[in-house]
Scaffold this motif. Structure first.
Motif, PDB file in Angstrom:
ATOM      1  N   TYR A   1      47.407  33.390  40.773  1.00  0.00           N
ATOM      2  CA  TYR A   1      48.503  32.686  41.450  1.00  0.00           C
ATOM      3  C   TYR A   1      48.038  31.332  41.961  1.00  0.00           C
ATOM      4  N   VAL A   2      46.812  31.272  42.470  1.00  0.00           N
ATOM      5  CA  VAL A   2      46.294  29.977  42.919  1.00  0.00           C
ATOM      6  C   VAL A   2      46.257  28.992  41.744  1.00  0.00           C
ATOM      7  N   PHE A   3      45.782  29.479  40.595  1.00  0.00           N
ATOM      8  CA  PHE A   3      45.664  28.597  39.423  1.00  0.00           C
ATOM      9  C   PHE A   3      47.016  28.074  38.951  1.00  0.00           C
ATOM     10  N   VAL A   4      48.039  28.945  38.932  1.00  0.00           N
ATOM     11  CA  VAL A   4      49.332  28.471  38.419  1.00  0.00           C
ATOM     12  C   VAL A   4      50.149  27.739  39.473  1.00  0.00           C
ATOM     13  N   SER A   5      49.751  27.860  40.759  1.00  0.00           N
ATOM     14  CA  SER A   5      50.625  27.325  41.808  1.00  0.00           C
ATOM     15  C   SER A   5      50.828  25.809  41.686  1.00  0.00           C
ATOM     16  N   LEU A   6      49.741  25.080  41.508  1.00  0.00           N
ATOM     17  CA  LEU A   6      49.859  23.617  41.462  1.00  0.00           C
ATOM     18  C   LEU A   6      50.667  23.148  40.234  1.00  0.00           C
TER      19      LEU A   6
ATOM     20  N   SER B   1      44.708  23.059  31.923  1.00  0.00           N
ATOM     21  CA  SER B   1      43.698  24.091  31.711  1.00  0.00           C
ATOM     22  C   SER B   1      43.774  25.155  32.811  1.00  0.00           C
ATOM     23  N   LEU B   2      44.108  24.745  34.040  1.00  0.00           N
ATOM     24  CA  LEU B   2      44.272  25.731  35.110  1.00  0.00           C
ATOM     25  C   LEU B   2      45.369  26.740  34.754  1.00  0.00           C
ATOM     26  N   ALA B   3      46.564  26.216  34.460  1.00  0.00           N
ATOM     27  CA  ALA B   3      47.681  27.110  34.173  1.00  0.00           C
ATOM     28  C   ALA B   3      47.445  27.844  32.856  1.00  0.00           C
ATOM     29  N   GLY B   4      46.898  27.143  31.865  1.00  0.00           N
ATOM     30  CA  GLY B   4      46.620  27.781  30.578  1.00  0.00           C
ATOM     31  C   GLY B   4      45.652  28.942  30.734  1.00  0.00           C
ATOM     32  N   PHE B   5      44.639  28.748  31.570  1.00  0.00           N
ATOM     33  CA  PHE B   5      43.663  29.806  31.865  1.00  0.00           C
ATOM     34  C   PHE B   5      44.356  31.006  32.488  1.00  0.00           C
ATOM     35  N   ALA B   6      45.188  30.750  33.509  1.00  0.00           N
ATOM     36  CA  ALA B   6      45.870  31.847  34.191  1.00  0.00           C
ATOM     37  C   ALA B   6      46.770  32.622  33.231  1.00  0.00           C
TER      38      ALA B   6
ATOM     39  N   ARG C   1      31.644  37.802  35.654  1.00  0.00           N
ATOM     40  CA  ARG C   1      32.097  38.529  36.842  1.00  0.00           C
ATOM     41  C   ARG C   1      31.037  39.529  37.284  1.00  0.00           C
ATOM     42  N   ILE C   2      30.447  40.219  36.303  1.00  0.00           N
ATOM     43  CA  ILE C   2      29.409  41.192  36.646  1.00  0.00           C
ATOM     44  C   ILE C   2      28.226  40.494  37.315  1.00  0.00           C
ATOM     45  N   ASP C   3      27.981  39.267  36.872  1.00  0.00           N
ATOM     46  CA  ASP C   3      26.905  38.494  37.502  1.00  0.00           C
ATOM     47  C   ASP C   3      27.298  37.987  38.879  1.00  0.00           C
ATOM     48  N   GLY C   4      28.504  38.254  39.285  1.00  0.00           N
ATOM     49  CA  GLY C   4      28.919  37.901  40.638  1.00  0.00           C
ATOM     50  C   GLY C   4      29.601  36.550  40.766  1.00  0.00           C
ATOM     51  N   ALA C   5      30.004  35.971  39.626  1.00  0.00           N
ATOM     52  CA  ALA C   5      30.663  34.670  39.717  1.00  0.00           C
ATOM     53  C   ALA C   5      32.086  34.834  40.235  1.00  0.00           C
ATOM     54  N   SER C   6      32.522  33.923  41.114  1.00  0.00           N
ATOM     55  CA  SER C   6      33.896  33.964  41.610  1.00  0.00           C
ATOM     56  C   SER C   6      34.817  33.408  40.525  1.00  0.00           C
ATOM     57  N   GLU C   7      36.114  33.647  40.677  1.00  0.00           N
ATOM     58  CA  GLU C   7      37.056  33.205  39.639  1.00  0.00           C
ATOM     59  C   GLU C   7      37.074  31.675  39.481  1.00  0.00           C
ATOM     60  N   PRO C   8      37.127  30.906  40.574  1.00  0.00           N
ATOM     61  CA  PRO C   8      37.078  29.446  40.398  1.00  0.00           C
ATOM     62  C   PRO C   8      35.797  29.008  39.697  1.00  0.00           C
ATOM     63  N   ARG C   9      34.699  29.700  40.020  1.00  0.00           N
ATOM     64  CA  ARG C   9      33.441  29.339  39.395  1.00  0.00           C
ATOM     65  C   ARG C   9      33.477  29.640  37.893  1.00  0.00           C
ATOM     66  N   ILE C  10      34.107  30.754  37.530  1.00  0.00           N
ATOM     67  CA  ILE C  10      34.269  31.072  36.109  1.00  0.00           C
ATOM     68  C   ILE C  10      35.063  29.962  35.436  1.00  0.00           C
ATOM     69  N   PHE C  11      36.099  29.481  36.154  1.00  0.00           N
ATOM     70  CA  PHE C  11      36.935  28.419  35.580  1.00  0.00           C
ATOM     71  C   PHE C  11      36.117  27.178  35.267  1.00  0.00           C
ATOM     72  N   TYR C  12      35.347  26.696  36.265  1.00  0.00           N
ATOM     73  CA  TYR C  12      34.719  25.402  35.976  1.00  0.00           C
ATOM     74  C   TYR C  12      33.362  25.488  35.310  1.00  0.00           C
ATOM     75  N   SER C  13      32.629  26.620  35.473  1.00  0.00           N
ATOM     76  CA  SER C  13      31.328  26.584  34.789  1.00  0.00           C
ATOM     77  C   SER C  13      31.280  27.416  33.509  1.00  0.00           C
ATOM     78  N   ILE C  14      32.219  28.335  33.302  1.00  0.00           N
ATOM     79  CA  ILE C  14      32.217  29.080  32.038  1.00  0.00           C
ATOM     80  C   ILE C  14      33.299  28.529  31.114  1.00  0.00           C
TER      81      ILE C  14
END
Lengths: 314, 281
Positions: free
Chosen positions: A32-37, B94-99, B176-189
């Protein structure tokens, strides 16, 4: 879930704001955060404006009086445009003539050139780049350049005509020639796009088909008529529809060459809409024009989707 | 295989080359004439029969041009607006496409249909309302007025979703198993993996923004905010008479050149992008 998750023994998902943040919930939250903007932007600059524009088209409004004081007109703007407006039917006819002329010529020209370029010919990338250059050029710049090239007194096109023994033509200031010149500019600008699309389409045709046909004794023309052209039909459908939709929105070229003249003979729908809205402040009528053209474009789009679906089914 | 005499085959090749070269000449002559005319004297431009090359290239036309057309300001504005718009489109798409490609959330399908629907809406439908909104925001004659309405692209979201869908889920799960947060997955993976799609979407967005005329025409009435097409439009009305055609062509040359040079360097992205987005029928 694609794979079994191995969770080390621990006291359960963390709690924050009274919610147990399971991995699944965390992912939903971030989605939801990703699609919000992007979604906010979509609402503010697309969905909201479409609804607002539709409402404006049912009113009289000059954009100066407050939104709450628009004058309700119902379908009057639409009725006026379709029955009494002296220019709108002309603008529609011009716009369709522009789209039909440009797209038809470019399908023939683009396909022919793609067929030529698809042969074993040297410097292929060079030719492709040359044909594609105008696609990258600002339509406004091309309009200025071609205004010069088609100038009556010192335009190259007229010099060429003179060398053939033909008299100089007024072109952009002649009521019957101006639209043709504008179509010619669009052909020049977009032929490279058609070539690239058709080249990609040609490369998608399996070579074995041609080999088999040759073994059966088919000559080059038969291979073109029975293999190439039928297999390129979906590509043609795609370029025709997308380019027709694009051409129906023409503005820049006309704005910078004729401004819609002479005598509205090159007036197009979007240019007329622009004039109506931003010169004469009739937002309601201009919005109604937008929705009439939009409806036509929507029908074209739906017909295309239908045709494509029929193909994949059949 | 059919047998053709060498003469026929030779003739065919010759005709092919003749047609391709003739077409290429037609494509090139307007640009060459533009550059040539920009270096001619007004007298040479109006000479009949036409002279093809200036007797002495008039480079000072370009010096005179700078006085009537704020070319560096125009370059700066166009570049800034196009880059900002492109970065915005790449980020939101890319944000929305990813989601949409890699997450499940309530309402996802409805929202995606909404995006597909807005993809079919041409710009002129929203032109008047968006202009009104931007005016209400006080953004007339501001950079944000030129940029912000353009940083969301339904088409861009769709394109990125399609591309990201093809990437394997395992990469994300491993992170994720390595403990990466979702935003981190977005920008570094994710971001490194989608660079090819970003390059394509980016080049298209950049050129579209660079060449855009109607929106800046409405928003940038102040000369200081003019982009290249607006500057050229102003020059067009200023230099309409025959004696200023050299200036007009110099201005046209300078506004056309950067995009052409950029294209020659980035053409593989265009050709790939058109093949990618174009032939799906």
């Amino acid at each position: 879930m694609k794979m079994a998750r191995v969770t080390p023994a621990y006291e359960g998902p963390p709690r924050r704001f009274g919610i147990r943040w399971t991995p699944r919930r965390q992912r939903t939250f971030w989605a939801y955060v990703f699609v919000s903007l992007p979604l906010l932007g979509l609402l503010l600059f697309f969905v909201g404006p479409i609804a607002f524009g539709l409402w404006v088209s049912l009113n009289d409004w000059n954009m100066v009086t407050p939104v709450t004081q628009m004058r309700w007109r119902g379908l009057d703007n639409y009725v006026y445009l379709l029955t009494r407006d002296p220019i709108f039917p002309r603008a529609m006819a011009n716009t369709f003539a522009f789209a039909a002329g440009g797209v038809t010529v470019n399908v023939v020209l683009g396909l022919s050139l793609a067929l030529l370029l698809n042969q074993s010919i040297r410097f292929k990338p060079l030719w492709r780049v040359l044909y594609f250059l105008p696609v990258m050029t600002a339509p406004l710049a091309l309009a200025v350049l071609f205004g010069f090239l088609f100038n009556r007194n010192y335009g190259l096109v007229n010099d060429f005509l003179v060398s053939l023994g033909i008299a100089r033509q007024p072109f952009l200031s002649h009521p019957d020639q101006a639209l043709l010149v504008i179509i010619a500019i669009a052909i020049y600008q977009y032929v490279g796009y058609y070539i690239v699309i058709y080249l990609a389409g040609l490369q998608g045709i399996p070579k074995e088909l041609y080999d088999a046909a040759s073994v059966d004794g088919a000559n080059a023309w038969q291979r073109l008529g029975y293999i190439t052209l039928p297999l390129l039909k979906p590509v043609t459908l795609f370029v025709v529809v997308t380019n027709t939709i694009g051409a129906l929105q023409v503005f820049d070229i006309v704005f910078a060459t004729t401004g819609g003249g002479p005598a509205n003979r090159t007036m197009t729908v979007v240019l007329y809409m622009y004039d109506t809205a931003f010169k004469f402040s009739r937002m309601g009528r201009a919005s109604a024009m937008a929705f009439i053209l939009f409806l036509i474009i929507l029908i074209i789009t739906l017909v295309q989707l239908r045709l494509l679906r029929d193909r994949t089914r059949g | 295989m059919e047998h053709r005499s060498p003469v026929v085959r030779y003739l065919g090749t010759l005709l092919t080359y003749a047609a391709v070269v003739a077409g290429a000449v037609v494509m090139l002559v307007p640009f060459l004439w533009m550059v040539n005319a920009s270096l001619m004297t007004p007298g040479e431009i109006q000479a009949r029969p036409p002279v093809w090359f200036p007797a002495e290239p008039q480079f000072n036309t370009y010096a005179r041009l700078v006085e009537v057309m704020p070319i560096f300001r125009l370059y700066g504005n166009s570049l800034f607006v196009a880059i900002a718009t492109t970065v915005g489109v790449l980020f939101t798409s890319s944000l929305a496409g990813f989601a949409f490609a890699k997450y499940d959330f309530p309402g996802k399908n409805v929202l995606f249909v909404l995006i597909l629907a807005t993809m079919m809406v041409p710009f002129f439908v929203t032109l008047i309302p968006v202009f009104f909104i931007v005016r209400q925001l006080g953004w007339i004659n501001t950079y944000q007025g030129l940029i912000v309405p353009g940083i969301i692209s339904a088409y861009g979201i769709f394109l990125m979703r399609q591309f990201i869908s093809t990437l394997p889920d395992e990469l994300l799960d491993a992170a994720r198993i390595d403990g990466a947060s979702e935003p981190r997955i977005f920008y570094s993976i994710l971001m490194p993996l989608v660079t090819p799609a970003l390059a394509t979407l980016g080049t298209f967005t950049f050129i579209a923004s660079w060449n855009n005329f109607l929106w800046p025409l409405l928003i940038a009435t102040d000369r200081d905010l003019h982009t290249l097409p607006l500057g050229l439009n102003a020059l067009r009305t200023f230099a309409a008479e025959a004696r200023n055609l050299d200036l007009l062509m110099a201005g046209t040359t300078l506004s056309v050149l950067p995009a052409l040079i950029l294209f020659i360097f980035l053409q593989r992205y265009f050709v790939k992008g058109i093949a990618l987005t174009g032939v799906k029928g």
